[in-house]
Design a protein around this motif. Sequence first.
Motif, PDB file in Angstrom:
ATOM      1  N   GLY A   1       4.840 -10.699  -5.692  1.00 60.13           N
ATOM      2  CA  GLY A   1       3.883 -11.631  -4.809  1.00 60.13           C
ATOM      3  C   GLY A   1       3.693 -11.316  -3.474  1.00 60.13           C
ATOM      4  N   ASP A   2       4.281 -10.797  -2.661  1.00 59.54           N
ATOM      5  CA  ASP A   2       4.191 -10.327  -1.228  1.00 59.54           C
ATOM      6  C   ASP A   2       3.132  -9.219  -1.465  1.00 59.54           C
ATOM      7  OD1 ASP A   2       5.591 -12.306  -0.370  1.00 59.54           O
ATOM      8  OD2 ASP A   2       7.554 -11.175   0.328  1.00 59.54           O
ATOM      9  N   PHE A   3       3.653  -8.111  -2.460  1.00 59.66           N
ATOM     10  CA  PHE A   3       2.748  -7.188  -2.733  1.00 59.66           C
ATOM     11  C   PHE A   3       1.420  -7.340  -2.899  1.00 59.66           C
ATOM     12  CE2 PHE A   3       0.747  -3.655  -5.313  1.00 59.66           C
ATOM     13  CZ  PHE A   3       0.824  -2.512  -4.420  1.00 59.66           C
ATOM     14  N   ARG A   4       1.069  -8.457  -3.784  1.00 62.12           N
ATOM     15  CA  ARG A   4      -0.270  -8.756  -3.881  1.00 62.12           C
ATOM     16  C   ARG A   4      -1.011  -9.185  -2.631  1.00 62.12           C
ATOM     17  NH1 ARG A   4      -1.232  -9.899  -9.631  1.00 62.12           N
ATOM     18  NH2 ARG A   4       0.759 -10.333 -10.664  1.00 62.12           N
ATOM     19  N   LYS A   5      -0.285 -10.027  -2.033  1.00 57.79           N
ATOM     20  CA  LYS A   5      -1.026 -10.351  -0.704  1.00 57.79           C
ATOM     21  C   LYS A   5      -1.210  -9.222   0.217  1.00 57.79           C
ATOM     22  CE  LYS A   5       1.428 -14.683  -1.326  1.00 57.79           C
ATOM     23  NZ  LYS A   5       2.627 -15.310  -0.494  1.00 57.79           N
ATOM     24  N   SER A   6      -0.143  -8.416   0.410  1.00 55.28           N
ATOM     25  CA  SER A   6      -0.053  -7.455   1.862  1.00 55.28           C
ATOM     26  C   SER A   6      -0.554  -6.112   1.312  1.00 55.28           C
ATOM     27  CB  SER A   6       1.245  -7.690   2.702  1.00 55.28           C
ATOM     28  OG  SER A   6       2.228  -7.017   1.536  1.00 55.28           O
ATOM     29  N   ASN A   7      -0.296  -5.631  -0.129  1.00 59.15           N
ATOM     30  CA  ASN A   7      -0.525  -4.476  -0.653  1.00 59.15           C
ATOM     31  C   ASN A   7       0.584  -3.476   0.118  1.00 59.15           C
ATOM     32  OD1 ASN A   7      -2.135  -3.331  -2.207  1.00 59.15           O
ATOM     33  ND2 ASN A   7      -3.351  -2.093  -0.914  1.00 59.15           N
ATOM     34  N   SER A   8       1.620  -3.960   0.580  1.00 60.20           N
ATOM     35  CA  SER A   8       2.751  -3.048   0.980  1.00 60.20           C
ATOM     36  C   SER A   8       3.986  -3.700   0.146  1.00 60.20           C
ATOM     37  CB  SER A   8       2.923  -3.110   2.440  1.00 60.20           C
ATOM     38  OG  SER A   8       3.468  -4.525   2.622  1.00 60.20           O
ATOM     39  N   LEU A   9       4.824  -2.699  -0.029  1.00 59.09           N
ATOM     40  CA  LEU A   9       5.967  -2.929  -0.857  1.00 59.09           C
ATOM     41  C   LEU A   9       7.117  -3.148   0.217  1.00 59.09           C
ATOM     42  CD1 LEU A   9       6.123  -0.693  -3.945  1.00 59.09           C
ATOM     43  CD2 LEU A   9       6.333  -3.141  -3.953  1.00 59.09           C
ATOM     44  N   LYS A  10       7.797  -4.436   0.212  1.00 57.69           N
ATOM     45  CA  LYS A  10       8.833  -4.629   1.121  1.00 57.69           C
ATOM     46  C   LYS A  10      10.325  -4.384   0.337  1.00 57.69           C
ATOM     47  CE  LYS A  10       6.173  -7.365   4.304  1.00 57.69           C
ATOM     48  NZ  LYS A  10       5.028  -7.531   3.583  1.00 57.69           N
TER      49      LYS A  10
END
Length: 357
Positions: free
Chosen positions: A82-91
């Motif tokens: 979900g975060d990747f979809r928003k920020s385009n970075s993989l945490k």
Amino acid sequence: MRLVSTDMLSEDMVLAKNIYCGECLVIKSGYPNIHKYKDNLSNMGIRYVYIEDGKSTDIIVPDVITEKTRQNCKNVLIRTIGDFRKSNSLKLVDLTGSLEQMISDISRNQNVQVSLMDISVADEYTFSHCVSTTVYALLIGKRKNYSKRMLEMLGMGTILHDLGKILLDSNVMFKEGSLTKDQFNYVKLHTTSGYEVVSSCGNVPKAAQQILLNHHEKLNGTGYPRGLKEHEIDEFSKIAAIADVYDALTSDRCYRKKWSTNKALDYLIENSGTLFDAELVRLFMQQIAIYPNGSMVRLSDGRLAIVKDQNPNVPLRPKVRVIGDEYGNCCCYEEVDLMEVLSLTIVESELEITESA
Ligand SMILES: [Fe+2]
């Protein structure tokens, strides 16, 4: 504890394992009136649940990883994507922590054979599939005596193996049923698109990145995206391929009911050396209970039984508790060790049986 078809739930049964829908706990283990929710569970796509009843109280279904670890890993994966979809970075900090817990669980349980995996609703398939596939891959890695660092890289690549699917058109990627040739060619792109993401993010080890690219390659060169052959495919990807296919076959899908453990293992054996690495398949099979504890089987004399315990190294001949005659009527419980009664065999297993004695 035993596994029963949702349709067969009755008053004397108590829920033995939590039921989840996504991140939500729907019904907690220990709930006594589970039979009242038959229809709701069926409507949610849950066809089987673990229960306790008088026939199975002393039967233990061991978990290769704890339910808490499994749920946590799935939830963290959902958040990470979900975060990747928003920020385009993989945490990856949280996901790394979850994988460490999973590896710790697997390392602690030295001799547990994998039983049935979690019971979850069909629309949660994608994330459940990633977690289960990772468990299977790590079990093979453990058999290979990989170091902790190697297991972490194998786990990271496997849990992200289908990352590319969320980047492409979901109407095609998650279409249930047959695909046109063009649609299938489009689906194949999830390997390269996922790989491009992780290789550009810079925080996924190279060995893990290869899994996203190569997990659909086959030894005989019939896989995709590059049609690599045996010696050209890295070992991590060969492991992920076995884990991925096994979990897909043994999971319920909207368009296909899950295969039994036996049937899925037969498929892997039949394709050992052509599609899948034969040695890795052999190592994998050593850790799968063909007839898991708590599952229903039919014996060659027609009687129904619950698998009670395993006989080490003889997976086809577990110890069972007979609970019904050949007509489905209840009978006195009889404990039978199939290692001692060689005239009896198991002729039907687990999810093929929907009757309850
Ligand atoms: Fe894939």
